[in-house]
Scaffold this motif. Sequence first.
Motif, PDB file in Angstrom:
ATOM      1  N   THR A 230    -139.139  40.905  -7.211  1.00 30.24           N
ATOM      2  CA  THR A 230    -138.260  40.516  -8.312  1.00 30.24           C
ATOM      3  C   THR A 230    -138.204  41.601  -9.373  1.00 30.24           C
ATOM      4  O   THR A 230    -139.237  42.118  -9.804  1.00 30.24           O
TER       5      THR A 230
ATOM      6  N   GLU B 253    -145.921  31.831 -20.091  1.00 25.00           N
ATOM      7  CA  GLU B 253    -144.511  31.462 -20.044  1.00 25.00           C
ATOM      8  C   GLU B 253    -143.723  32.707 -20.427  1.00 25.00           C
ATOM      9  O   GLU B 253    -144.017  33.328 -21.451  1.00 25.00           O
TER      10      GLU B 253
ATOM     11  N   GLU C 175    -139.890  35.135 -20.349  1.00 24.17           N
ATOM     12  CA  GLU C 175    -138.431  35.185 -20.298  1.00 24.17           C
ATOM     13  C   GLU C 175    -138.050  36.613 -19.931  1.00 24.17           C
ATOM     14  O   GLU C 175    -138.692  37.563 -20.398  1.00 24.17           O
TER      15      GLU C 175
ATOM     16  N   HIS D  70    -133.730  34.471 -17.323  1.00 26.55           N
ATOM     17  CA  HIS D  70    -134.629  33.557 -16.607  1.00 26.55           C
ATOM     18  C   HIS D  70    -135.793  33.190 -17.511  1.00 26.55           C
ATOM     19  O   HIS D  70    -136.290  34.033 -18.252  1.00 26.55           O
ATOM     20  N   LYS D  71    -136.235  31.940 -17.414  1.00 27.50           N
ATOM     21  CA  LYS D  71    -137.421  31.479 -18.126  1.00 27.50           C
ATOM     22  C   LYS D  71    -138.328  30.873 -17.068  1.00 27.50           C
ATOM     23  O   LYS D  71    -137.868  30.066 -16.259  1.00 27.50           O
ATOM     24  N   GLN D  72    -139.608  31.270 -17.073  1.00 29.32           N
ATOM     25  CA  GLN D  72    -140.489  30.874 -15.976  1.00 29.32           C
ATOM     26  C   GLN D  72    -141.923  30.723 -16.449  1.00 29.32           C
ATOM     27  O   GLN D  72    -142.350  31.394 -17.389  1.00 29.32           O
ATOM     28  N   GLU D  73    -142.643  29.859 -15.754  1.00 29.90           N
ATOM     29  CA  GLU D  73    -144.090  29.798 -15.947  1.00 29.90           C
ATOM     30  C   GLU D  73    -144.750  30.478 -14.773  1.00 29.90           C
ATOM     31  O   GLU D  73    -144.399  30.210 -13.620  1.00 29.90           O
ATOM     32  N   LEU D  74    -145.702  31.336 -15.063  1.00 31.79           N
ATOM     33  CA  LEU D  74    -146.416  32.052 -14.005  1.00 31.79           C
ATOM     34  C   LEU D  74    -147.905  31.786 -14.163  1.00 31.79           C
ATOM     35  O   LEU D  74    -148.407  31.648 -15.282  1.00 31.79           O
TER      36      LEU D  74
END
Length: 175
Positions: free
Chosen positions: A80, A118, A120, A129-133
């Motif tokens: 990504t 968290e 962005e 995109h907003k994501q939790e990793l």
Amino acid sequence: MPELLEVIELGNPILRQKAQPVQDVQSERIQTLVENLLITVKEANGVGIAAPQVAQSDRLFIVASRPNLRYPNAPMMEPTAIINPRLLAHADETVTGWEGCLSIPGIRGKVPRYRAIEVEYTGRDGKLHKQELTDFVARIFQHELDHLDGIVFVDRIDSTQDLSTEREYQRLFPG
Ligand code: ZN
């Protein structure tokens, strides 16, 4: 055609610069850079690579976790492109884990990182995109984000006792 890029190493001042925000994600320069970083990280058995590591001071990196020779236990994910990333929030909990860096060949170190974050970022399609990793992928993200601010993993270790050469690391953790 995508081309393999030369990875610069610790001591090169570009690695210590703060990278600049990407203004035009769709530009040919940025799209070509993404393509080239994708093949460069794969060829090098990395799980991530940041633009400053190929002497481009842009706020952009690749996260490409997959099991490989250098990281046999890495989780599998689609490589990504992460552009203009921001850390929005993080868990209090930190975990210490081994890291290496394509720009610091032959050295591994135990580095504390937030376990969950968290984030962005803009994708290579220009979408936000907003994501939790969590866990290993969160670790890669934090390692690569540091590169955009001129920070390398050896800056984050608690003690020089937490460093190991690659050869001794392989003895400690035979793949
Ligand atoms: Zn690195």
